[in-house]
Design a protein around this motif. Structure first.
Motif, mmCIF file in Angstrom:
data_model
loop_
_atom_site.group_PDB
_atom_site.id
_atom_site.type_symbol
_atom_site.label_atom_id
_atom_site.label_comp_id
_atom_site.label_asym_id
_atom_site.label_seq_id
_atom_site.Cartn_x
_atom_site.Cartn_y
_atom_site.Cartn_z
ATOM 1 N N ALA A 108 0.808 -1.214 0.000
ATOM 2 C CA ALA A 108 0.000 0.000 0.000
ATOM 3 C C ALA A 108 0.843 1.268 0.000
ATOM 4 O O ALA A 108 0.310 2.362 -0.170
ATOM 5 N N ARG A 109 2.153 1.140 0.191
ATOM 6 C CA ARG A 109 3.015 2.329 0.179
ATOM 7 C C ARG A 109 2.958 3.006 -1.191
ATOM 8 O O ARG A 109 2.984 2.346 -2.223
ATOM 9 N N PRO A 110 2.887 4.326 -1.237
ATOM 10 C CA PRO A 110 2.713 5.015 -2.525
ATOM 11 C C PRO A 110 3.873 4.814 -3.484
ATOM 12 O O PRO A 110 3.700 4.953 -4.698
ATOM 13 N N GLU A 111 5.058 4.489 -2.972
ATOM 14 C CA GLU A 111 6.208 4.316 -3.866
ATOM 15 C C GLU A 111 6.206 2.969 -4.589
ATOM 16 O O GLU A 111 6.998 2.742 -5.505
ATOM 17 N N VAL A 112 5.317 2.056 -4.183
ATOM 18 C CA VAL A 112 5.265 0.733 -4.800
ATOM 19 C C VAL A 112 4.465 0.798 -6.109
ATOM 20 O O VAL A 112 3.366 1.339 -6.153
ATOM 21 N N ILE A 113 5.046 0.268 -7.173
ATOM 22 C CA ILE A 113 4.336 0.092 -8.433
ATOM 23 C C ILE A 113 3.800 -1.335 -8.419
ATOM 24 O O ILE A 113 4.558 -2.295 -8.484
ATOM 25 N N SER A 114 2.485 -1.453 -8.310
ATOM 26 C CA SER A 114 1.893 -2.773 -8.093
ATOM 27 C C SER A 114 1.175 -3.271 -9.331
ATOM 28 O O SER A 114 0.269 -2.613 -9.846
ATOM 29 N N ALA A 121 -8.191 2.086 -12.862
ATOM 30 C CA ALA A 121 -7.439 3.331 -12.745
ATOM 31 C C ALA A 121 -8.325 4.421 -12.146
ATOM 32 O O ALA A 121 -9.294 4.865 -12.774
ATOM 33 N N GLY A 122 -7.992 4.859 -10.938
ATOM 34 C CA GLY A 122 -8.819 5.841 -10.245
ATOM 35 C C GLY A 122 -8.905 7.168 -10.964
ATOM 36 O O GLY A 122 -9.935 7.844 -10.912
ATOM 37 N N GLU A 123 -7.834 7.545 -11.657
ATOM 38 C CA GLU A 123 -7.848 8.834 -12.352
ATOM 39 C C GLU A 123 -8.782 8.835 -13.553
ATOM 40 O O GLU A 123 -9.092 9.900 -14.106
ATOM 41 N N LEU A 124 -9.242 7.657 -13.971
ATOM 42 C CA LEU A 124 -10.169 7.561 -15.101
ATOM 43 C C LEU A 124 -11.635 7.514 -14.675
ATOM 44 O O LEU A 124 -12.524 7.521 -15.524
ATOM 45 N N PHE A 125 -11.916 7.439 -13.385
ATOM 46 C CA PHE A 125 -13.306 7.427 -12.939
ATOM 47 C C PHE A 125 -14.028 8.681 -13.449
ATOM 48 O O PHE A 125 -13.470 9.791 -13.416
ATOM 49 N N TYR A 379 -6.560 1.562 -21.351
ATOM 50 C CA TYR A 379 -6.141 0.220 -20.960
ATOM 51 C C TYR A 379 -5.368 -0.472 -22.086
ATOM 52 O O TYR A 379 -4.438 -1.249 -21.818
ATOM 53 N N ARG A 380 -5.729 -0.195 -23.318
ATOM 54 C CA ARG A 380 -4.974 -0.784 -24.421
ATOM 55 C C ARG A 380 -3.523 -0.296 -24.401
ATOM 56 O O ARG A 380 -2.590 -1.101 -24.557
ATOM 57 N N ALA A 381 -3.320 0.994 -24.180
ATOM 58 C CA ALA A 381 -1.956 1.527 -24.114
ATOM 59 C C ALA A 381 -1.194 0.919 -22.935
ATOM 60 O O ALA A 381 0.007 0.626 -23.045
ATOM 61 N N SER A 452 -1.472 -7.299 -13.435
ATOM 62 C CA SER A 452 -2.525 -6.380 -13.839
ATOM 63 C C SER A 452 -1.902 -5.160 -14.509
ATOM 64 O O SER A 452 -0.944 -4.585 -13.992
ATOM 65 N N PHE A 453 -2.479 -4.751 -15.642
ATOM 66 C CA PHE A 453 -1.895 -3.629 -16.383
ATOM 67 C C PHE A 453 -2.722 -2.349 -16.300
ATOM 68 O O PHE A 453 -2.383 -1.352 -16.945
ATOM 69 N N VAL A 454 -3.821 -2.332 -15.527
ATOM 70 C CA VAL A 454 -4.744 -1.203 -15.611
ATOM 71 C C VAL A 454 -4.486 -0.095 -14.598
ATOM 72 O O VAL A 454 -4.923 1.045 -14.804
ATOM 73 N N THR A 455 -3.816 -0.376 -13.502
ATOM 74 C CA THR A 455 -3.749 0.579 -12.403
ATOM 75 C C THR A 455 -2.812 1.740 -12.684
ATOM 76 O O THR A 455 -3.075 2.876 -12.278
ATOM 77 N N HIS A 456 -1.700 1.485 -13.379
ATOM 78 C CA HIS A 456 -0.662 2.509 -13.566
ATOM 79 C C HIS A 456 -0.566 2.939 -15.023
ATOM 80 O O HIS A 456 -0.777 2.128 -15.937
ATOM 81 N N PRO A 457 -0.196 4.192 -15.286
ATOM 82 C CA PRO A 457 0.006 4.651 -16.665
ATOM 83 C C PRO A 457 1.253 4.017 -17.266
ATOM 84 O O PRO A 457 2.096 3.449 -16.546
ATOM 85 N N PRO A 458 1.417 4.096 -18.593
ATOM 86 C CA PRO A 458 2.531 3.402 -19.260
ATOM 87 C C PRO A 458 3.909 3.722 -18.696
ATOM 88 O O PRO A 458 4.749 2.822 -18.562
ATOM 89 N N GLU A 459 4.178 4.983 -18.368
ATOM 90 C CA GLU A 459 5.517 5.324 -17.875
ATOM 91 C C GLU A 459 5.813 4.663 -16.532
ATOM 92 O O GLU A 459 6.950 4.250 -16.269
ATOM 93 N N GLU A 460 4.796 4.522 -15.671
ATOM 94 C CA GLU A 460 5.011 3.833 -14.400
ATOM 95 C C GLU A 460 5.130 2.326 -14.620
ATOM 96 O O GLU A 460 5.887 1.653 -13.901
ATOM 97 N N ILE A 461 4.407 1.789 -15.585
ATOM 98 C CA ILE A 461 4.545 0.368 -15.909
ATOM 99 C C ILE A 461 5.969 0.078 -16.369
ATOM 100 O O ILE A 461 6.586 -0.916 -15.949
#
Length: 477
Positions: A108-114, A121-125, A379-381, A452-461
């Motif tokens: 749950a730490r914000p620095e973790v890319i999970s 993706a919360g920013e897409l709600f 999500y495709r990207a 899972s590929f949906v939570t983070h944007p491409p640069e964080e992935i």
């Protein structure tokens, strides 16, 4: 109280009955059992500690004689035998917690890319559209929106769901549906309505983890059906059904969790024929079907000949609107739907009236379709960023798929790699995945991983894959 249940978010929590803090929770790996002082299982019954954090008053002191007598009684009680804590039901002791939820707590730490959780993706709600729907409902019909409702669900919402299901080729009327508190509740209601302890349930291998929990709590015997890159094997299903005489088959045929696979139309038709021939109920779980971003849609399994009168179809707004609403739906033949209504009446009477009314309002306009177009493109990207980078992140000889939608990629590492054993080192590099082993009802392939590929944007992935490579591509002893 049977015990203290704790996770990474509750380290240092006071657990004792008298306020005495237990030692901090240290769990080197999220799949390992809790320490004994946090167990709380029938094998390790929790017993309250006597004593106090405060010093004992002396007789004749400010607390007087009664307080001193109470202290003596507590001291004498230390030598007495305590009655054992009553045990839990066997099914709860048999059913483990979700490793996915435990990994989410650990990361749950914000620095973790999970890559672990299936978190949209919360920013897409569509926060604006959803907020407007709630405001409209509370302005126009507050008394109805805040009142008790029917167990079957909001008629306007059921009509909207029926229209969407019918548009995908499965003719559905509002009365064919009931609204549930997330599709997970729908699965629990079906287990209550269909299963007796000891009944056999057939599942894909690997299978959605929470379904394994639901069926285990129902006392079912789980039998895995082999799968390959095309999903469930219908010939194996027929042979196993003839041998095991199961009550039902559970599967996620479109963008399956955990593998992301989609069952082709030909196999769906074959599964429907097997179900009709062997007298099987089918539970078709479809939380991801509207998240297709390439390829041609495949009809619902329940729409194929032989399956229409024996399929319970589950759907969810968690992945296409927002999971916090906890709204799902269940389509089933009348006799089964009525049994599920009775089970829901015993569980929670009905799903949130306000949330149902707001989502019905949201679906009445163009908001959902516009939102889905945006989500599918994003999500495709993100899928492309993950899949295209896995070759540099996973060990040589690994395999993975490229799903046409959904939320997950399934990867297999070569012999000698254990995804569960490697996870603590991976997390130390501030990245995470879910090991594949917990998803198997039978013997597990320990080298498998769900990403899972949906939570983070491409640069964080891309950054997460670099961190993953530090463990998985490192020289091995």
């Amino acid at each position: 109280m049977l015990g203290c249940v704790a996770d990474a978010a509750s380290v240092g929590e006071t657990c004792g009955a008298d306020g005495t803090p237990y030692p901090p929770l240290t769990r080197p790996h999220p799949l390992l059992p809790l320490p004994a002082h946090h167990a709380g299982t029938p094998a390790h019954p929790w017993r309250p500690r006597l004593g106090s954090l405060h010093p004992a008053p002396v007789e004749g002191g400010p607390f007087g004689a009664p307080a001193a007598q109470a202290v003596r009684r507590r001291e004498n009680a230390r030598t007495e035998d305590f009655r054992p804590t009553p045990p839990l039901a066997a099914r709860t002791a048999r059913t483990g917690g979700s490793p996915v939820r435990e990994i989410l707590a650990l990361t749950a730490r914000p620095e973790v890319i999970s890559f672990a959780g299936g978190l949209p993706a919360g920013e897409l709600f569509d926060t604006g559209g959803i907020s407007a729907a709630f405001r409209h409902v509370l302005d126009e019909a507050p008394r109805q929106a805040l009142q008790y409702s029917t167990t079957e669900g909001d008629p306007a919402l059921r009509a909207a769901v029926a229209a969407r299901v019918s548009a995908r080729g499965f003719a559905t009327a509002p009365d064919d549906l009931m609204i549930t508190t997330g599709s997970q509740q729908g699965l629990s209601l079906l287990a209550t309505a269909l299963l007796e302890p000891g009944d056999t349930v057939l599942v894909e291998d690997p299978c959605y983890l929470a379904a394994l929990q639901v069926f285990s709590l129902a006392g079912a015997r789980l039998v895995p059906v082999p799968t390959d890159d095309g999903g469930l094997d219908p010939q194996a299903l027929d042979a196993i059904a003839a041998r095991e005489r199961p009550r039902l088959l559970y599967l996620v045929p479109t963008f399956q969790n955990p593998t992301g696979r989609t069952l082709p139309a030909g196999r769906r038709a074959a599964v429907a024929r097997v179900a009709a021939r062997r007298g099987l109920w089918i539970v078709e779980d479809d939380p991801y079907g509207e998240l297709r971003f390439e390829g041609e849609p495949v009809p619902y399994l329940g729409s194929f000949p032989g399956a229409e009168d024996r399929t319970a179809l589950l759907g969810s707004f968690s992945k296409i609107v927002a999971p916090g609403l906890r709204l799902g739906w269940l389509r089933a033949p009348a006799v089964l739907r009525r049994a599920c209504v009775i089970a829901k009446q015993a569980a929670d009477l009905h799903t949130s009236t306000l949330d149902q009314a707001a989502v019905a309002r949201y679906l009445a306009g163009p908001g959902l379709d516009a939102h889905l177009e945006r989500v599918r493109g994003a999500y495709r990207a993100r899928r492309d960023a993950l899949v295209d980078g896995l070759g540099a992140a996973l060990p040589e000889g690994s395999r993975w798929n490229r799903p046409e939608g959904g939320m997950y990629v399934w990867a297999s590492m070569p012999a000698g790699y254990d995804a569960t054993a490697l996870l603590p080192e991976v997390v130390r590099h501030d990245v995470a995945y879910v090991p594949g082993a917990p998803f198997y009802a039978g013997p597990a392939d320990v080298g498998t991983v769900r990403l899972s590929f949906v939570t983070h944007p491409p640069e964080e992935i891309q950054e997460g894959l670099l961190r993953l490579a530090k463990t998985l591509r490192a020289p091995r002893p």
